[in-house]
Scaffold this motif. Structure first.
Motif, PDB file in Angstrom:
ATOM      1  N   SER A  49     -62.571  69.698   5.701  1.00 50.10           N
ATOM      2  CA  SER A  49     -63.459  68.922   4.829  1.00 50.10           C
ATOM      3  C   SER A  49     -63.020  67.466   4.702  1.00 50.10           C
ATOM      4  CB  SER A  49     -63.532  69.555   3.439  1.00 50.10           C
ATOM      5  OG  SER A  49     -62.405  69.214   2.660  1.00 50.10           O
ATOM      6  N   TYR A  50     -61.745  67.179   4.927  1.00 49.54           N
ATOM      7  CA  TYR A  50     -61.254  65.811   4.719  1.00 49.54           C
ATOM      8  C   TYR A  50     -61.982  64.766   5.566  1.00 49.54           C
ATOM      9  CZ  TYR A  50     -57.346  67.100   1.673  1.00 49.54           C
ATOM     10  OH  TYR A  50     -56.576  67.536   0.620  1.00 49.54           O
ATOM     11  N   PRO A  51     -62.225  64.999   6.856  1.00 49.39           N
ATOM     12  CA  PRO A  51     -62.983  63.993   7.621  1.00 49.39           C
ATOM     13  C   PRO A  51     -64.406  63.800   7.103  1.00 49.39           C
ATOM     14  CG  PRO A  51     -61.809  65.475   9.105  1.00 49.39           C
ATOM     15  CD  PRO A  51     -61.717  66.077   7.731  1.00 49.39           C
ATOM     16  N   LEU A  52     -64.979  64.835   6.510  1.00 51.10           N
ATOM     17  CA  LEU A  52     -66.343  64.722   5.986  1.00 51.10           C
ATOM     18  C   LEU A  52     -66.391  63.780   4.795  1.00 51.10           C
ATOM     19  CD1 LEU A  52     -67.421  68.475   6.189  1.00 51.10           C
ATOM     20  CD2 LEU A  52     -67.921  66.642   7.812  1.00 51.10           C
ATOM     21  N   GLY A  53     -65.349  63.811   3.981  1.00 49.36           N
ATOM     22  CA  GLY A  53     -65.277  62.874   2.864  1.00 49.36           C
ATOM     23  C   GLY A  53     -64.863  61.491   3.312  1.00 49.36           C
ATOM     24  N   GLY A  54     -63.909  61.429   4.239  1.00 47.72           N
ATOM     25  CA  GLY A  54     -63.377  60.143   4.663  1.00 47.72           C
ATOM     26  C   GLY A  54     -64.378  59.295   5.424  1.00 47.72           C
ATOM     27  N   LYS A  55     -65.169  59.905   6.301  1.00 44.58           N
ATOM     28  CA  LYS A  55     -66.114  59.137   7.132  1.00 44.58           C
ATOM     29  C   LYS A  55     -67.526  59.098   6.544  1.00 44.58           C
ATOM     30  CE  LYS A  55     -68.036  58.879  11.849  1.00 44.58           C
ATOM     31  NZ  LYS A  55     -67.690  57.470  12.104  1.00 44.58           N
ATOM     32  N   TYR A  56     -67.986  60.235   6.017  1.00 41.06           N
ATOM     33  CA  TYR A  56     -69.388  60.323   5.582  1.00 41.06           C
ATOM     34  C   TYR A  56     -69.533  60.295   4.065  1.00 41.06           C
ATOM     35  CZ  TYR A  56     -69.451  61.895  10.395  1.00 41.06           C
ATOM     36  OH  TYR A  56     -69.252  61.983  11.741  1.00 41.06           O
ATOM     37  N   HIS A  57     -68.406  60.246   3.377  1.00 40.88           N
ATOM     38  CA  HIS A  57     -68.387  60.138   1.916  1.00 40.88           C
ATOM     39  C   HIS A  57     -69.145  61.283   1.237  1.00 40.88           C
ATOM     40  CE1 HIS A  57     -66.591  56.268   2.675  1.00 40.88           C
ATOM     41  NE2 HIS A  57     -67.662  55.904   3.380  1.00 40.88           N
ATOM     42  N   LEU A  85     -65.134  64.668  14.567  1.00 40.47           N
ATOM     43  CA  LEU A  85     -64.772  65.664  13.560  1.00 40.47           C
ATOM     44  C   LEU A  85     -63.683  66.603  14.068  1.00 40.47           C
ATOM     45  CD1 LEU A  85     -68.292  66.602  12.133  1.00 40.47           C
ATOM     46  CD2 LEU A  85     -66.468  65.364  10.955  1.00 40.47           C
ATOM     47  N   VAL A  86     -63.817  67.045  15.293  1.00 38.91           N
ATOM     48  CA  VAL A  86     -62.825  67.962  15.860  1.00 38.91           C
ATOM     49  C   VAL A  86     -61.457  67.298  15.917  1.00 38.91           C
ATOM     50  CG1 VAL A  86     -62.136  69.217  17.935  1.00 38.91           C
ATOM     51  CG2 VAL A  86     -64.523  69.277  17.177  1.00 38.91           C
ATOM     52  N   GLN A  87     -61.425  66.058  16.385  1.00 44.39           N
ATOM     53  CA  GLN A  87     -60.148  65.360  16.491  1.00 44.39           C
ATOM     54  C   GLN A  87     -59.554  65.090  15.118  1.00 44.39           C
ATOM     55  OE1 GLN A  87     -58.494  64.840  19.232  1.00 44.39           O
ATOM     56  NE2 GLN A  87     -56.795  63.856  18.150  1.00 44.39           N
ATOM     57  N   ALA A  88     -60.382  64.595  14.196  1.00 42.48           N
ATOM     58  CA  ALA A  88     -59.887  64.271  12.850  1.00 42.48           C
ATOM     59  C   ALA A  88     -59.468  65.528  12.101  1.00 42.48           C
ATOM     60  CB  ALA A  88     -60.965  63.520  12.069  1.00 42.48           C
ATOM     61  N   GLY A  89     -60.252  66.595  12.222  1.00 44.63           N
ATOM     62  CA  GLY A  89     -59.898  67.843  11.552  1.00 44.63           C
ATOM     63  C   GLY A  89     -58.595  68.423  12.070  1.00 44.63           C
TER      64      GLY A  89
END
Length: 382
Positions: free
Chosen positions: A264-272, A351-355
């Motif tokens: 979930s962290y990349p979803l908040g970090g990039k897409y807020h 997303l895959v890389q960031a996750g």
């Protein structure tokens, strides 16, 4: 025999009007100056009024311009604004972002290290100022944890700073603070709390001590989240949600969350996307993926929450918990697709890389996730 360790806040006050205990806390700690962290929304609806009234007996300053899910620069700005002014106590009144910022301030103000230093090595942290946490939602658990999460825009993700010295000294769980909480926020923060207890119970690092809090928190949240969401006047259900969220925070400190939070962290970090919403979108799919690695634990959790299902098989009980998670997300009208937030198939590689880089949490997961596994989970919610 194995040994276990769990650190929790020293003083916990719960129940209606428990905020009145703030008077005694100030007196007990011989406080002459207070720094209050909150946000403009909390102040606008009057949730900070009682705190301000009590703080008027001493010198105090309120910081209310924190952004939702603050980035490193936001926290640094606040720290610089306060500068070298000495405070005896820090009070956080708000949701997870406010409490996380409060906890970070408690270990940075007056210290010889910076937030950037802590991002590299959080073990150097030492508590500089005692804290009181007063949550105004029923989900983050930040009032109980040794964690603080900050967004790192240049990485389009988030990072957790973890050190036991951030565990609050005092916690006040006053149901009045969430009596008028909008159903939408009850849903998002409540499912976040539910993710905490389920993830912690199925974590590789789960212990007898963290299990105790995770199971009790799960009982309270599974049985009360729909009631709190559907009935604004059900203060009993809301009080149970506050306690469940607190227990989830304690479980995090003893165990740790897993792949739901990691992805979930990349979803908040990039897409807020709000933290609770991003967790809710992923929650059931991650647990379904994890099932063959933790079905015994999910069945044990089912026994604790729904003892009437004890006669069912392990697989049936594990499936029931996963279905309940999905049903709760549906029943509380939380979005279930990333498409609603503008996430496109072309974003999948990012997303895959960031996750995959959220190793602090992924190492807790009952199953190791390959890049293909992470891709599979993200595709399920796109």
């Amino acid at each position: 025999m194995q040994s276990y360790q769990l650190t929790i806040p020293s003083n916990i006050y719960a129940g209606k009007d428990s905020i009145d205990n703030l008077v005694d806390i100030i007196d007990k700690e011989n406080v002459n100056s207070i720094l209050v962290f909150t946000d403009k929304g909390v102040r606008a609806v009057g949730l900070c009024n009682k705190v301000e009234e009590i703080c008027k007996t001493v010198q105090y300053r309120i910081i209310d311009d924190l952004t939702a899910e603050p980035a490193v620069a936001d926290v640094e700005r606040v720290i610089n604004e306060v500068g070298s002014i000495k405070y005896d106590l820090i009070i956080g009144v708000g949701g997870g972002s406010v409490m996380d910022a409060s906890k970070l301030a408690s270990i940075i103000l007056g210290a010889d290290y910076s937030l950037r230093d802590l991002l590299k090595d959080s073990s150097i942290a030492k508590k500089q100022i005692k804290t009181v946490m007063i949550p105004t939602t029923c989900g983050t658990g930040s009032e109980a944890t040794c964690n603080a999460i900050v967004a790192i825009p240049e990485q389009e993700s988030k990072q957790g700073i973890v050190n036991n010295c951030m565990i609050p000294d005092y916690v006040i769980l006053d149901v009045n603070m969430i009596a008028k909480l909008p159903p939408k926020i009850i849903a998002a923060t409540g499912v976040d709390a539910l993710a905490h207890v389920v993830e912690c119970f199925t974590s590789k690092k789960a212990t007898i001590l963290s299990d105790t809090y995770a199971k009790e928190g799960a009982c309270k949240i599974f049985h009360n989240i729909r009631k709190a969401y559907n009935n604004a006047d059900d203060l009993e259900a809301k009080a149970e949600m506050m306690l469940g969220a607190f227990y989830g925070g304690v479980a995090i400190t003893g165990s740790g969350t897993t792949a739901v939070h990691a992805l979930s962290y990349p979803l908040g970090g990039k897409y807020h996307i709000a933290h609770g919403v991003s967790n809710a979108i992923l929650f059931a799919y991650v647990m379904e993926f994890n099932k063959d690695g933790c079905k015994d634990r999910l069945a044990m959790l089912c026994d604790a929450v729904y003892p009437e299902l004890a006669v069912k098989s392990i697989d049936e009980k594990a499936d029931y918990i996963i279905k309940e998670i999905a049903d709760i997300v549906k029943d509380t009208n939380i979005p279930t697709s990333l498409e609603e937030f503008g996430v496109k198939p072309d974003d999948l590689d990012f997303l895959v890389q960031a996750g995959s880089q959220q190793t602090r949490l992924l190492v807790n997961n009952c199953k190791e996730l390959s890049l293909d596994d992470i891709r599979y989970i993200y595709k399920k919610v796109m």
